[in-house]
Design an enzyme around this catalytic site. Sequence first.
Site, PDB file in Angstrom:
ATOM      1  N   CYS A 358       1.036  -1.247   0.086  1.00 26.97           N
ATOM      2  CA  CYS A 358       0.381  -0.204  -0.085  1.00 26.97           C
ATOM      3  C   CYS A 358       0.913   1.175  -0.204  1.00 26.97           C
ATOM      4  CB  CYS A 358      -0.885   0.028   1.134  1.00 26.97           C
ATOM      5  SG  CYS A 358      -2.034   1.467   1.332  1.00 26.97           S
ATOM      6  N   CYS A 444     -22.409  14.897   9.171  1.00 22.91           N
ATOM      7  CA  CYS A 444     -21.929  13.842  10.046  1.00 22.91           C
ATOM      8  C   CYS A 444     -20.414  14.153  10.872  1.00 22.91           C
ATOM      9  CB  CYS A 444     -22.009  12.704   9.375  1.00 22.91           C
ATOM     10  SG  CYS A 444     -21.541  11.129  10.242  1.00 22.91           S
ATOM     11  N   LEU A 446     -17.355  12.606  13.394  1.00 11.95           N
ATOM     12  CA  LEU A 446     -17.131  11.325  14.088  1.00 11.95           C
ATOM     13  C   LEU A 446     -15.703  11.418  14.657  1.00 11.95           C
ATOM     14  CD1 LEU A 446     -17.084   8.533  14.975  1.00 11.95           C
ATOM     15  CD2 LEU A 446     -15.942   8.046  12.861  1.00 11.95           C
ATOM     16  N   GLY A 457     -12.531  16.433  19.517  1.00  9.21           N
ATOM     17  CA  GLY A 457     -13.997  16.588  18.925  1.00  9.21           C
ATOM     18  C   GLY A 457     -14.137  18.171  18.684  1.00  9.21           C
ATOM     19  N   GLU A 478     -26.299  19.577  11.220  1.00 11.03           N
ATOM     20  CA  GLU A 478     -27.410  19.004  10.659  1.00 11.03           C
ATOM     21  C   GLU A 478     -28.384  18.022  11.955  1.00 11.03           C
ATOM     22  OE1 GLU A 478     -29.160  15.719   7.040  1.00 11.03           O
ATOM     23  OE2 GLU A 478     -26.974  16.835   7.201  1.00 11.03           O
ATOM     24  N   SER A 482     -26.470  13.020  17.411  1.00  9.69           N
ATOM     25  CA  SER A 482     -26.061  11.642  18.200  1.00  9.69           C
ATOM     26  C   SER A 482     -26.113  12.146  19.613  1.00  9.69           C
ATOM     27  CB  SER A 482     -24.955  10.983  18.046  1.00  9.69           C
ATOM     28  OG  SER A 482     -24.124  11.515  17.984  1.00  9.69           O
ATOM     29  N   SER A 491     -21.099  21.683  24.631  1.00  7.29           N
ATOM     30  CA  SER A 491     -19.885  22.190  25.263  1.00  7.29           C
ATOM     31  C   SER A 491     -19.241  23.188  24.641  1.00  7.29           C
ATOM     32  CB  SER A 491     -19.021  21.062  25.617  1.00  7.29           C
ATOM     33  OG  SER A 491     -17.815  21.341  26.235  1.00  7.29           O
TER      34      SER A 491
END
Length: 580
Positions: A358, A444, A446, A457, A478, A482, A491
């Site tokens: 790879c 989204c 993560l 985060g 959006e 979660s 926060s």
Amino acid sequence: MQIKYKAPCFEVVITRAGGPYRNISFSCYFPFISILQKWLMRTAGSSSDGTEDSDFSADLEHAEVSETAQRRSSTRLTRLSLRLSQSSQADLKQGADRDETPPRTPTGNAPSSESDIEVSSPSNDLLSLKEAAAHELSHRPKRRRFHESYNFNMKCPTPGCNSLGHLTGRHERHFSISGCPLYHNLSADECKGKASTRDKQAEERTLSHRQDENRHSTRNQAPTERQLRYKEKVTELRRKRNCGLNKEQKEKYMDHRQSHGTNREPLLENITSDYDLELFRKAQARASEDLEKLRLAGQASESSNMIKTIVFGRFELDTWYHSPYPEEYARLGRLYMCEFCLKYMKSQTILRRHMAKCVWKHPPGDEIYRKGNISVFEVDGKKNKIYCQNLCLLAKLFLDHKTLYYDVEPFLFYVMTEADNTGCHLVGYFSKEKNSFLNYNVSCILTMPQYMRQGYGKMLIDFSYLLSKVEEKVGSPERPLSDLGLISYRSYWKEVLLRYLNNFQGKEISIKEISQETAVNPVDIVSTLQSLQMLKYWKGKHLVLKRQDLIDDWKAKETKRGNSKTIDPTALKWTPPKGT
């Protein structure tokens, strides 16, 4: 016949001219007492005196009354006791003419183990009802038991397969394609024959290694004569490789392909040398055996179609939710992934071979941010479709509300990485719709589990709002968010407002001004102020209260945390994309 009662047991001694014939003792259970009463009434006429002890008769009458009260709760025990009493009567009637042959068990077979009843001469023939009950249960016909881990509701996904046999030849059943003999164009008997051949070869190889143990004490040894002969043999076998297929073989292979499609493995004979084909078959059997061990250990699950763990770089991560990987991969229970190109594989061996060739060391796309060892890459879902699909499948393992997996073309992906001497390791990402009518700046988001609770985060959220500032827009994530996403955003919004209020020097403050300066949606600002109890309604107006205690707490935390996990706007090199 003599009857002796000693609570809680009865003892019955049946006598004859030659001496005692039968001695029976049993516990004082009411169903047993009732049966004994019936049995005594039947055998009373054949006794010598025909009288009964008055005390025992009173006990039997009391037992009969108690039996009526407990008949419903002890129906099963009563039926078992009745069978035992009938067998006792048969033994009493046939005791005088019994010969030396061993008695028959309830299944009709002579006892063959220590658990069976041993019968001696009539003079010392002692048998309790408890032992008889245990004897009755021990000789019930047992059902055939297979391995406890097999679930017979599971079936092999190969069409026409009955799940019998295994590619390794060591198991009676299989439930996956990797162990299906039919999928590999073999039968169960052929697999068992190949397994015995492999075992013999392994024994020979072990014996030869033992003979060469003394040679491993030094380095750079010369090959032995046996090794040289084996090398020549392998070279000769590989020279016999067929250069091509004739017309009949090609037609046979095409017919097999048209008949079974991808439900069967292609025919491999005459494609390469017999030696190389045998090596490939051994590798298949070994991989199937490894997967079977993982399944029996609970680390692989064919029934739930849920991946339980993934091997990602130097980490082994437990998954949280189901992700729609292809069925042949999801049934394994464990996936191996390349942390750079995100390709998923079935085994550690395949991953090791992939990593050797790879060439990827960072995500595809443009690097738009770099400060220290933190970088952010912008990946277009239309240009790098496979990578973005793999990223979405990976994210679904840790996000419950994610619904986008394969339609990635209308989105941009911003992937954050942490660099070292081996490459740029995936920390997290967020996706953003190219043309959002509601001005969503995040679709989204993560953070990988191994990097959670380290400030990454908030860095991703801050970076998304930095892009909105460059675009001169007001952004918002959006919905629905979660659970972890909602906590992170609340926060972040709290931190942004407290920082703004700490630096604000004016007398009147406007939510619109806060929104324009921070790029946070006014709705999110109002909800955050309400949660902090900083928004009050007084004399027909909404007032924002500057709570100094909250600001002081935030400043203390900022001083303790430092500036290691913050986004530097000057390090961003990005121009908003035009069009799609």
